[in-house]
Design a protein around this motif. Structure first.
Motif, PDB file in Angstrom:
ATOM      1  N   UNK A  47      -5.131   4.990   7.500  1.00  0.00           N
ATOM      2  CA  UNK A  47      -4.435   4.407   6.402  1.00  0.00           C
ATOM      3  C   UNK A  47      -3.842   5.346   5.596  1.00  0.00           C
TER       4      UNK A  47
ATOM      5  N   UNK B 151      -7.196   7.677  -0.918  1.00  0.00           N
ATOM      6  CA  UNK B 151      -5.981   7.339  -0.915  1.00  0.00           C
ATOM      7  C   UNK B 151      -4.960   7.667  -2.324  1.00  0.00           C
TER       8      UNK B 151
ATOM      9  N   UNK C 273     -12.839   5.030  -0.963  1.00  0.00           N
ATOM     10  CA  UNK C 273     -11.524   4.766  -0.170  1.00  0.00           C
ATOM     11  C   UNK C 273     -10.409   5.074  -1.117  1.00  0.00           C
TER      12      UNK C 273
ATOM     13  N   UNK D  54      -3.546  -0.336  -4.547  1.00  0.00           N
ATOM     14  CA  UNK D  54      -4.662  -0.294  -3.873  1.00  0.00           C
ATOM     15  C   UNK D  54      -5.693  -1.540  -4.553  1.00  0.00           C
TER      16      UNK D  54
ATOM     17  N   UNK E 212       0.400   5.784   4.970  1.00  0.00           N
ATOM     18  CA  UNK E 212       0.776   5.814   3.596  1.00  0.00           C
ATOM     19  C   UNK E 212       1.679   7.274   3.275  1.00  0.00           C
TER      20      UNK E 212
ATOM     21  N   UNK F 194       0.947  -1.148  -0.134  1.00  0.00           N
ATOM     22  CA  UNK F 194      -0.037  -0.287   0.083  1.00  0.00           C
ATOM     23  C   UNK F 194       0.892   1.189  -0.093  1.00  0.00           C
ATOM     24  N   UNK F 195       1.941   1.078   0.745  1.00  0.00           N
ATOM     25  CA  UNK F 195       2.891   2.536   0.722  1.00  0.00           C
ATOM     26  C   UNK F 195       3.380   2.666  -0.618  1.00  0.00           C
TER      27      UNK F 195
END
Lengths: 430, 260
Positions: free
Chosen positions: B106, B166, B162, B85, B110, B80-81
């Motif tokens: 979250x 993100x 989301x 996704x 990140x 995720x970093x």
């Protein structure tokens, strides 16, 4: 066996010597019945159904001595503005601070009807033991119609040596239509100390009572609480219990719904770890029609901890239109942890709604993966889920200061909870 | 080709000894949208889960390269970093954890991992309020536990919400279209289209061609029995809609699926 005999001798001696003179006549009479019962049956063994998963170990093998009456500084244990402190079962007079409409008495000269009746001793031999042994008894009275915003705190401090026992005994009487929150806190203790508190709570007609119990004694101590509530017509009781675990912590809780329209929610969280054993034994008695009870007990077990939840809903023949729900949920965080969940229904009325549910499981790995895939660290995802699991219970406490205090206690035993940060304060209004 | 963005090489994966992925090859350049279509049980969702790092699947062979780095060695959160996704086919309900808290955590995890400042609650709220409208959800939903008690359609929109928050580099949508009515599908597609850029790639996994009318893919891959059996342009999606998957299964002699 000889140890039980010696404990029986202790009970007989303490009774014969009439050390127990500072209590009320009715209680004195009950005490003689309790002593007789205990001498007759002795300590419960694992053959006793209610004790199958709760071995007494050295509690039944060692003869404990009564802890001394002491005056100590207990200010560090006090969290609420109003309250009382008992040290080794004795009221600390100088620490009494109660609002208008609330008083505390020694029961010796009072006329009142105890909630504990003779048959309870046969139900629970451990109660027969503790009831035989208390030497002081108090009554905390809340006037009818009193509406109290600040909680009333009752701190039970065990300040004793190894193999000492204490038996604090309180009767709480809440008048009709009163509204009050109590916090019963058990603190102190030490290696192999034995606390045997007995609490009776009578909730008057249409009264509204929140009753929070926190068991936070030293981790090597033994704790056997007995609580009994009676909830009268149209009254509402919300009981929330938090057990942080010790080598043996057991709470026997009886809730009697004695008036039509009475309702009770009886909830709890237990968080045993290491070698803890935590037992919650609940009996809810629906004695009258149109009574409601909701039970939700949740456990999170770490390390080699063990727990027992036993819940019995007893619906009397007269109690038509009873609405009862019982739920027990457990999360095991380790392979060595073991939870017992024993729901039971005993129904004699024919027009009732009773359900129960019980689960023992692990954290949902699907949910953990979901959170991780969004960037939430594994350890944080796990502690978030455990915390959220417990929150469902403490969210039932409406006083926010008190709720946050319970939340902090829960966080203090959840692994990696420091990662969560200030969860509640992040909830801004949207 | 050296400057590829996302590449899967000969990926084999199994669960409890059962082989599911049997040598998947895929190239997804930066800024492109690719679709993976295929019959049920062909391994599409397994592929999505393996890319995201689901540990219950065992990768036995192959590699998944994101900007040159084999992400198979990374934990799901580390992926995720890196900007990955996955919009779940079945978003998981998480009782007691508020959407607001979860998503803020979250996002900040990140950002922190990428050397950026964390956003505070107020900045986050401003962002969340803006994005929640785009997917047609009520603001109130931020206070509710993650996916808890949401309808199927709400869950899918919440996934896209989301995604909007993100802002990943590579988004995999695993059957986000299934179970959506046409209005919800339009909302989802519009949100995805709004995110399309030269810097971001999408992998749209679907069983139906319908969503591809709204999110036009640059390429379409067909997955059959654990391999990419055929690749082509948007026309391939239309052909599949018309003829079904049977003919490709018969044609399964193709090596790997990559254009050679």
């Amino acid at each position: 066996m000889s140890e039980t005999v010696r404990s029986v001798d202790l009970v007989i001696d303490s009774y014969k010597k009439e050390q127990l003179c500072a209590i009320n006549d009715k209680e004195k009479l009950l005490q003689s019945v309790a002593a007789e019962k205990f001498c007759d049956v002795g300590f419960p063994t694992q053959k006793h159904e209610e004790w199958r998963f709760f071995p007494l170990g050295e509690v039944s093998k060692v003869v404990f001595k009564r802890a001394d009456k002491l005056k100590i500084d207990c200010s560090s244990y006090r969290e609420e503005k109003f309250g009382v402190v008992f040290v080794n079962g004795h009221l600390l007079e100088e620490a009494v601070l109660l609002p208008e409409g609330v008083e505390i008495f020694d029961t010796s000269n009072l006329d009142f009807t105890p909630l504990i009746e003779e048959n309870r001793f046969a139900q629970n031999p451990m109660l027969a033991f503790s009831y035989s042994l208390f030497e002081k008894s108090y009554l905390l009275r809340v006037d009818s119609k009193a509406v109290l915003d600040s909680p009333i705190e009752m701190v039970f401090v065990t300040h004793a040596d190894k193999y000492n026992f204490v038996v604090p005994k309180v009767f709480v009487e809440v008048g009709d239509v009163a509204e009050v929150t109590f916090v019963e806190k058990h603190v102190g203790g030490g290696i192999s100390t034995l606390s045997l508190p007995i609490v009776e709570v009578s909730v008057g007609k249409a009264a509204n009572v929140t009753y929070v119990r926190v068991c936070d004694e030293e981790r090597k101590s033994y704790h056997f609480s007995y609580s009994i509530f009676s909830v009268d017509r149209d009254a509402n009781l919300s009981a929330v219990s938090l057990d942080l675990g010790s080598i043996k912590t057991r709470h026997d809780l009886v809730v009697m719904l004695v008036g039509e329209g009475a309702s009770a929610s009886v909830d709890g969280v237990y968080l045993p770890r290491k070698n803890d054993l935590v037992g919650n034994y609940l009996l809810v008695e629906h004695r009258m029609p149109h009574t409601t009870s909701h039970e939700l007990y949740k456990g999170v077990l770490q390390d080699s901890a063990r727990s027992v939840f036993k819940g019995l809903i007893h619906v009397f023949k007269e109690a038509q239109k009873t609405d009862a729900i019982q739920e027990n949920r457990n999360i095991l965080l380790s392979n060595e942890a073991l939870a017992h969940s024993l729901p039971q229904l005993l129904i004699f009325a024919d027009d009732v709604k009773c359900t129960h549910a019980s689960t023992i499981g692990r954290l949902d790995e699907e949910a953990i993966f979901y959170m991780r895939s969004r960037g939430v660290k594994d350890s944080l995802a796990r502690s978030l889920m455990v915390h959220a699991f417990c929150l469902e219970v403490i969210e039932r406490v409406s006083n926010s200061t008190l709720r946050n205090r319970l939340d902090k206690k829960i966080l203090s035993v959840i692994p990696n909870s420091e990662l969560i940060g200030n969860y509640l304060s992040s909830e801004v209004d949207v | 080709m050296n400057n590829f963005f996302f590449r899967i090489n000969d990926l084999h994966a199994e669960v409890e000894g059962k082989k599911i992925l049997k040598g998947v090859n895929l190239d997804l350049p930066k800024g492109e949208v690719h679709a993976i279509m295929g019959p049920n049980g062909s391994g599409k969702s397994t592929l999505a889960q393996v890319i995201a790092g689901r540990e219950s699947y065992e990768v036995t062979e192959g590699e998944i390269l994101l900007e040159g780095e084999n992400i198979l060695e990374l934990s799901p959160e580390e992926r995720a970093y890196k900007g990955l996704f996955l919009a779940f086919q079945y978003p998981v309900e998480i009782p007691g954890v508020s959407t607001l808290y979860f998503l803020k955590t979250a996002l900040n995890s990140i950002r922190k991992a990428n050397g950026l400042d964390e956003v505070d609650t107020y900045e986050f709220m401003a962002l969340a309020r803006e994005k929640v409208k785009e997917v047609g959800l009520d603001e109130d939903f931020l206070k509710r536990p993650v996916n808890w008690g949401f309808s199927g359609g709400e869950k899918k929109r919440a996934e896209i919400f989301q995604l909007l928050i993100l802002q990943p580099k590579l988004a995999i949508l695993d059957e986000t279209d299934s179970g959506l009515d046409i209005d919800a599908l339009r909302i989802v597609a519009k949100a995805v289209e709004s995110m399309r850029s030269k810097e971001r790639s999408f992998l749209v996994i679907t069983h139906y061609q319908r969503i591809l009318n709204y999110i036009k893919p640059d390429r379409v891959h067909v997955m059959v029995d654990g391999v990419i059996a055929k690749s082509g342009g948007f026309d391939l999606a239309l052909e599949l809609e018309e003829k079904g998957y049977g003919w490709i299964e018969k044609e399964l002699t193709f090596a790997g699926g990559r254009d050679l």
